[in-house]
Design a protein around this motif. Structure first.
Motif, PDB file in Angstrom:
ATOM      1  N   LEU A  17       1.242  -1.160   0.439  1.00 59.44           N
ATOM      2  CA  LEU A  17       0.108  -0.043  -0.284  1.00 59.44           C
ATOM      3  C   LEU A  17       1.189   1.335   0.167  1.00 59.44           C
ATOM      4  O   LEU A  17       2.133   1.367   0.689  1.00 59.44           O
ATOM      5  CB  LEU A  17      -1.148   0.130   0.844  1.00 59.44           C
ATOM      6  CG  LEU A  17      -2.029  -0.355   1.384  1.00 59.44           C
ATOM      7  CD1 LEU A  17      -2.503  -1.387   2.697  1.00 59.44           C
ATOM      8  CD2 LEU A  17      -3.331  -1.129   0.029  1.00 59.44           C
ATOM      9  N   VAL A  18       0.113   2.355  -0.863  1.00 55.48           N
ATOM     10  CA  VAL A  18       1.172   3.732  -0.826  1.00 55.48           C
ATOM     11  C   VAL A  18       0.659   4.469  -0.886  1.00 55.48           C
ATOM     12  O   VAL A  18      -0.858   4.553  -1.353  1.00 55.48           O
ATOM     13  CB  VAL A  18       2.284   3.461  -2.730  1.00 55.48           C
ATOM     14  CG1 VAL A  18       3.073   4.904  -2.207  1.00 55.48           C
ATOM     15  CG2 VAL A  18       2.680   2.105  -2.238  1.00 55.48           C
ATOM     16  N   ILE A  28       5.032   3.558   1.934  1.00 60.92           N
ATOM     17  CA  ILE A  28       5.022   2.468   1.387  1.00 60.92           C
ATOM     18  C   ILE A  28       4.577   1.027   2.720  1.00 60.92           C
ATOM     19  O   ILE A  28       5.694   1.109   3.684  1.00 60.92           O
ATOM     20  CB  ILE A  28       6.363   1.806   0.499  1.00 60.92           C
ATOM     21  CG1 ILE A  28       6.061   2.836  -0.617  1.00 60.92           C
ATOM     22  CG2 ILE A  28       6.085   0.931  -0.445  1.00 60.92           C
ATOM     23  CD1 ILE A  28       7.149   2.424  -1.378  1.00 60.92           C
ATOM     24  N   ARG A  29       4.170   0.268   3.076  1.00 61.13           N
ATOM     25  CA  ARG A  29       3.546  -0.085   3.661  1.00 61.13           C
ATOM     26  C   ARG A  29       2.687  -2.363   2.962  1.00 61.13           C
ATOM     27  O   ARG A  29       2.734  -1.954   2.105  1.00 61.13           O
ATOM     28  CB  ARG A  29       2.070   0.039   4.612  1.00 61.13           C
ATOM     29  CG  ARG A  29       2.161   1.482   4.798  1.00 61.13           C
ATOM     30  CD  ARG A  29       1.451   1.153   5.508  1.00 61.13           C
ATOM     31  NE  ARG A  29       0.983   2.799   6.694  1.00 61.13           N
ATOM     32  CZ  ARG A  29       1.419   3.222   7.503  1.00 61.13           C
ATOM     33  NH1 ARG A  29       1.942   2.608   8.105  1.00 61.13           N
ATOM     34  NH2 ARG A  29       1.073   4.387   8.047  1.00 61.13           N
ATOM     35  N   GLU A  30       3.384  -2.861   3.958  1.00 58.97           N
ATOM     36  CA  GLU A  30       3.128  -3.944   3.506  1.00 58.97           C
ATOM     37  C   GLU A  30       1.750  -4.351   3.605  1.00 58.97           C
ATOM     38  O   GLU A  30       1.486  -4.025   4.470  1.00 58.97           O
ATOM     39  CB  GLU A  30       3.755  -5.661   4.811  1.00 58.97           C
ATOM     40  CG  GLU A  30       3.494  -6.555   4.035  1.00 58.97           C
ATOM     41  CD  GLU A  30       4.687  -7.252   4.810  1.00 58.97           C
ATOM     42  OE1 GLU A  30       5.412  -8.544   4.722  1.00 58.97           O
ATOM     43  OE2 GLU A  30       4.610  -7.768   5.803  1.00 58.97           O
ATOM     44  N   SER A  33       0.135  -6.704   6.420  1.00 58.78           N
ATOM     45  CA  SER A  33       0.580  -6.920   8.331  1.00 58.78           C
ATOM     46  C   SER A  33       0.115  -5.404   8.452  1.00 58.78           C
ATOM     47  O   SER A  33       0.065  -4.425   9.449  1.00 58.78           O
ATOM     48  CB  SER A  33       2.291  -7.206   8.542  1.00 58.78           C
ATOM     49  OG  SER A  33       2.934  -5.863   7.823  1.00 58.78           O
ATOM     50  N   GLY A  34       0.617  -4.330   7.048  1.00 55.97           N
ATOM     51  CA  GLY A  34       0.509  -2.659   7.306  1.00 55.97           C
ATOM     52  C   GLY A  34       1.788  -2.242   8.271  1.00 55.97           C
ATOM     53  O   GLY A  34       2.292  -0.672   8.554  1.00 55.97           O
TER      54      GLY A  34
END
Length: 206
Positions: A17-18, A28-30, A33-34
């Motif tokens: 997720l961006v 920028i996240r996984e 898991s966040g």
């Protein structure tokens, strides 16, 4: 984010997720898991962003500086997502243009750039290095708000403040179909966002 989030996208492989905000912060996240993987700041406010299919690059539009005055200008840059570093400034081609929508084609070869802010909602097809290839016509009156690529990889859908969704053959740069009739404007209803289900049989427009 400590400021308003203006842009949010998920990577094509659904792992990342961006997001970008009014303070110029990009995160920028996984996706599962966040967990934050990396972040950086752009010079201005983040207005729109798109991620390349291989997740290695991002294109981000911004407003500079962070205040409303006569020196206000718009920026568009390519970024290395691994390093959080700008690799190319494309702003010269879009002086004083609010770039409200961006998309990266599934084949990685085309970036779609859309203009907003109550102006002629022009759409440009740009190669992966930032060089303009074609301008799509007709434009969305009052401005572009959103892009979505159909899962077939052949068609681009655009939405705007004119309350119309347009279907494009983006390889040829030709209009295929219009959904809806123009009825929007500054103080009327807009279409703000569009998205497909996974097999492309349904389009949601908000």
């Amino acid at each position: 984010h400590e400021e308003w989030i203006n842009a949010l996208t998920m990577s094509d492989d659904e792992t990342l997720l961006v997001s970008g905000d009014d303070a110029g912060k990009v995160i920028i996240r996984e996706q599962v898991s966040g967990q934050e993987l990396r972040s950086w700041k752009v010079e201005g406010w983040v207005h729109a962003l798109a991620l390349s299919p291989d997740n290695k690059r991002a294109v981000i539009s911004e407003r500079r500086p962070l205040v409303f005055n006569s020196s206000q200008r718009w920026g568009l840059r390519l970024w290395d997502t691994g390093k959080g570093e700008s690799t190319k400034d494309l702003s010269e081609d879009y002086k004083k243009m609010y770039l409200s929508a961006l998309a990266w084609s599934p084949d990685g070869e085309t970036i779609v750039v859309g203009r907003g802010e109550e102006a002629d909602g022009k759409i440009w097809l740009v190669d992966a290095d930032g060089k303009q290839r074609k301008e799509l016509t007709p434009f969305h009156k009052y401005g572009v708000t959103e892009f979505a690529f159909h899962p077939d990889g052949k068609h681009l859908f655009s939405a705007g403040r004119d309350t119309v969704v347009r279907v494009w053959d983006f390889k040829e740069g030709k209009l295929v179909k219009e959904l809806g009739k123009p009825r929007g404007g500054q103080f009327k209803d807009w279409i703000h966002a569009i998205a497909f289900n996974h097999d492309g049989t349904l389009l949601a427009a908000a």
